[in-house]
Design a protein around this motif. Sequence first.
Motif, mmCIF file in Angstrom:
data_model
loop_
_atom_site.group_PDB
_atom_site.id
_atom_site.type_symbol
_atom_site.label_atom_id
_atom_site.label_comp_id
_atom_site.label_asym_id
_atom_site.label_seq_id
_atom_site.Cartn_x
_atom_site.Cartn_y
_atom_site.Cartn_z
ATOM 1 N N LEU A 102 40.818 34.373 41.871
ATOM 2 C CA LEU A 102 42.120 33.726 41.783
ATOM 3 C C LEU A 102 42.895 34.209 40.561
ATOM 4 C CD1 LEU A 102 41.059 30.061 42.616
ATOM 5 C CD2 LEU A 102 41.405 31.990 44.149
ATOM 6 N N THR A 103 44.212 34.330 40.748
ATOM 7 C CA THR A 103 45.113 34.687 39.659
ATOM 8 C C THR A 103 46.196 33.629 39.557
ATOM 9 O OG1 THR A 103 44.741 37.055 40.013
ATOM 10 C CG2 THR A 103 46.710 36.424 38.773
ATOM 11 N N TYR A 104 46.511 33.230 38.322
ATOM 12 C CA TYR A 104 47.555 32.227 38.079
ATOM 13 C C TYR A 104 48.685 32.862 37.281
ATOM 14 C CZ TYR A 104 44.212 28.694 39.590
ATOM 15 O OH TYR A 104 43.317 27.944 40.335
ATOM 16 N N THR A 105 49.902 32.492 37.624
ATOM 17 C CA THR A 105 51.085 32.907 36.882
ATOM 18 C C THR A 105 51.892 31.666 36.541
ATOM 19 O OG1 THR A 105 51.151 35.011 38.085
ATOM 20 C CG2 THR A 105 53.149 34.345 36.904
ATOM 21 N N ASN A 106 52.182 31.479 35.258
ATOM 22 C CA ASN A 106 52.881 30.263 34.799
ATOM 23 C C ASN A 106 52.161 29.000 35.284
ATOM 24 O OD1 ASN A 106 54.922 31.802 33.545
ATOM 25 N ND2 ASN A 106 56.055 31.952 35.469
ATOM 26 N N ASN A 107 50.824 29.061 35.246
ATOM 27 C CA ASN A 107 49.967 27.925 35.584
ATOM 28 C C ASN A 107 49.967 27.597 37.075
ATOM 29 O OD1 ASN A 107 48.048 26.297 34.230
ATOM 30 N ND2 ASN A 107 49.355 24.487 34.500
ATOM 31 N N LEU A 108 50.504 28.479 37.905
ATOM 32 C CA LEU A 108 50.531 28.283 39.354
ATOM 33 C C LEU A 108 49.712 29.373 40.029
ATOM 34 C CD1 LEU A 108 54.357 27.574 39.812
ATOM 35 C CD2 LEU A 108 52.513 25.882 39.839
ATOM 36 N N LEU A 109 48.977 29.000 41.068
ATOM 37 C CA LEU A 109 48.188 29.963 41.824
ATOM 38 C C LEU A 109 49.122 31.000 42.443
ATOM 39 C CD1 LEU A 109 45.413 30.779 43.026
ATOM 40 C CD2 LEU A 109 45.948 29.283 44.961
ATOM 41 N N SER A 110 48.942 32.267 42.090
ATOM 42 C CA SER A 110 49.842 33.310 42.577
ATOM 43 C C SER A 110 49.161 34.349 43.465
ATOM 44 C CB SER A 110 50.517 34.027 41.400
ATOM 45 O OG SER A 110 49.547 34.563 40.511
ATOM 46 N N LYS A 111 47.821 34.447 43.378
ATOM 47 C CA LYS A 111 47.127 35.423 44.215
ATOM 48 C C LYS A 111 45.687 34.996 44.455
ATOM 49 C CE LYS A 111 47.574 39.919 43.412
ATOM 50 N NZ LYS A 111 47.356 41.276 42.832
ATOM 51 N N MET A 112 45.205 35.244 45.662
ATOM 52 C CA MET A 112 43.792 35.121 45.986
ATOM 53 C C MET A 112 43.336 36.452 46.555
ATOM 54 S SD MET A 112 41.381 34.910 48.566
ATOM 55 C CE MET A 112 41.985 34.159 50.072
ATOM 56 N N GLU A 113 42.256 37.002 46.001
ATOM 57 C CA GLU A 113 41.683 38.246 46.495
ATOM 58 C C GLU A 113 40.278 37.971 47.003
ATOM 59 O OE1 GLU A 113 43.106 41.748 43.706
ATOM 60 O OE2 GLU A 113 42.639 39.947 42.520
ATOM 61 N N ALA A 114 39.992 38.427 48.233
ATOM 62 C CA ALA A 114 38.690 38.184 48.858
ATOM 63 C C ALA A 114 37.874 39.472 48.860
ATOM 64 C CB ALA A 114 38.885 37.678 50.281
ATOM 65 N N PHE A 115 36.612 39.360 48.390
ATOM 66 C CA PHE A 115 35.733 40.516 48.284
ATOM 67 C C PHE A 115 34.446 40.275 49.062
ATOM 68 C CE2 PHE A 115 38.410 40.612 44.575
ATOM 69 C CZ PHE A 115 38.648 41.957 44.317
ATOM 70 N N ALA A 116 33.979 41.317 49.733
ATOM 71 C CA ALA A 116 32.619 41.348 50.287
ATOM 72 C C ALA A 116 31.843 42.322 49.411
ATOM 73 C CB ALA A 116 32.634 41.812 51.740
ATOM 74 N N GLY A 117 31.036 41.783 48.512
ATOM 75 C CA GLY A 117 30.442 42.624 47.485
ATOM 76 C C GLY A 117 31.534 43.077 46.540
ATOM 77 N N THR A 118 31.709 44.385 46.412
ATOM 78 C CA THR A 118 32.768 44.928 45.546
ATOM 79 C C THR A 118 33.985 45.379 46.350
ATOM 80 O OG1 THR A 118 31.773 47.145 45.635
ATOM 81 C CG2 THR A 118 31.079 45.696 43.831
ATOM 82 N N GLN A 119 33.935 45.234 47.661
ATOM 83 C CA GLN A 119 35.005 45.720 48.524
ATOM 84 C C GLN A 119 36.004 44.613 48.829
ATOM 85 O OE1 GLN A 119 35.312 48.999 49.631
ATOM 86 N NE2 GLN A 119 37.335 48.356 50.344
ATOM 87 N N LYS A 120 37.256 44.805 48.410
ATOM 88 C CA LYS A 120 38.291 43.822 48.733
ATOM 89 C C LYS A 120 38.718 43.991 50.178
ATOM 90 C CE LYS A 120 42.518 43.896 46.838
ATOM 91 N NZ LYS A 120 43.624 43.646 45.875
ATOM 92 N N PHE A 121 38.741 42.855 50.928
ATOM 93 C CA PHE A 121 39.110 42.957 52.334
ATOM 94 C C PHE A 121 40.333 42.119 52.702
ATOM 95 C CE2 PHE A 121 35.993 39.510 52.146
ATOM 96 C CZ PHE A 121 36.577 38.518 52.932
ATOM 97 N N ALA A 122 40.784 41.243 51.809
ATOM 98 C CA ALA A 122 41.976 40.443 52.098
ATOM 99 C C ALA A 122 42.563 39.919 50.802
ATOM 100 C CB ALA A 122 41.638 39.278 53.031
ATOM 101 N N GLU A 123 43.847 39.591 50.845
ATOM 102 C CA GLU A 123 44.487 38.954 49.706
ATOM 103 C C GLU A 123 45.644 38.095 50.196
ATOM 104 O OE1 GLU A 123 45.904 42.055 47.131
ATOM 105 O OE2 GLU A 123 47.744 42.365 48.281
ATOM 106 N N THR A 124 45.956 37.090 49.416
ATOM 107 C CA THR A 124 47.094 36.225 49.706
ATOM 108 C C THR A 124 47.987 36.157 48.478
ATOM 109 O OG1 THR A 124 45.697 34.875 51.159
ATOM 110 C CG2 THR A 124 47.833 33.959 50.532
#
Length: 265
Positions: A102-124
């Motif tokens: 999870l990444t926050y910007t100005n204290n708000l959730l701004s990104k979610m990155e999904a990983f299977a092991g070290t491989q990113k397969f989705a993001e929001t």
Amino acid sequence: MITKNLIKQTFCGAMISLVIFSSCSKPVNDVPAPPAKPLQLIEFSDGDDVTRFAYNADGSFKSIQLKNDPVSTDENVTYTAKYAANKKIEELNGSNGTKLKLTYTNNLLSKMEAFAGTQKFAETIYEYNGAVMKSSTISLVDNNQSIPFFKGDFTFNTLGNITRSNAFMYNPLTDKLESTGYVVNQFDNKVNPFSSLSDVITIFWQVTTKNNITKQEYFDKDGKAEEVVETTYTYNAQGYPTRATMKETEPGQQPTTAIITYKYQ
């Protein structure tokens, strides 16, 4: 699984005050009790589709157990929270090896990155109008290339409820996100039980609202009615729902019903 039914479901909380009386030989005094401690949702059940929540000793979120994980699509996955120094959740680590960063910007959730092991397969990616979420865009990631495949645009009222959601899906023929329809919502005036778990629910591609959705009207992109969902609740003595009945009606079809149950600690 956290599905459309979870979006439709909310619960209410009530504060209980006590009136304390002195002996009959003295004047009567009304002494307000301290606010009742809010209940914490530990189980949300839609038939055999069950979501469970666990909490740390300080009351903070600890883990979520999903019968069907919408991110990895695996069954019976438990995600456990890892907190940063600022007490924000920085990761959810799945029992199946999936990691949600999870990444926050100005204290708000701004990104979610999904990983299977070290491989990113989705993001929001989450976008806001001030502190109010205005959209979320879900992308699939392949060979480090992000391809948006779903977007939701949200219209909130002044009470913090989504009165309308517009949906867009990826069209491979045009290589664009195109409108697939929209939903119009009505609410009661009770507290949404999932609001205290807002970031957690948002991670799993849902958006919480302040109050409970009592009616949803689904339309296609041309404004043709597709479905109406009406929800009624049964509450415990503290005002929290223990049961909800959802009636779904499609044009020309007989209504169907689903029973939702809630458990608290």
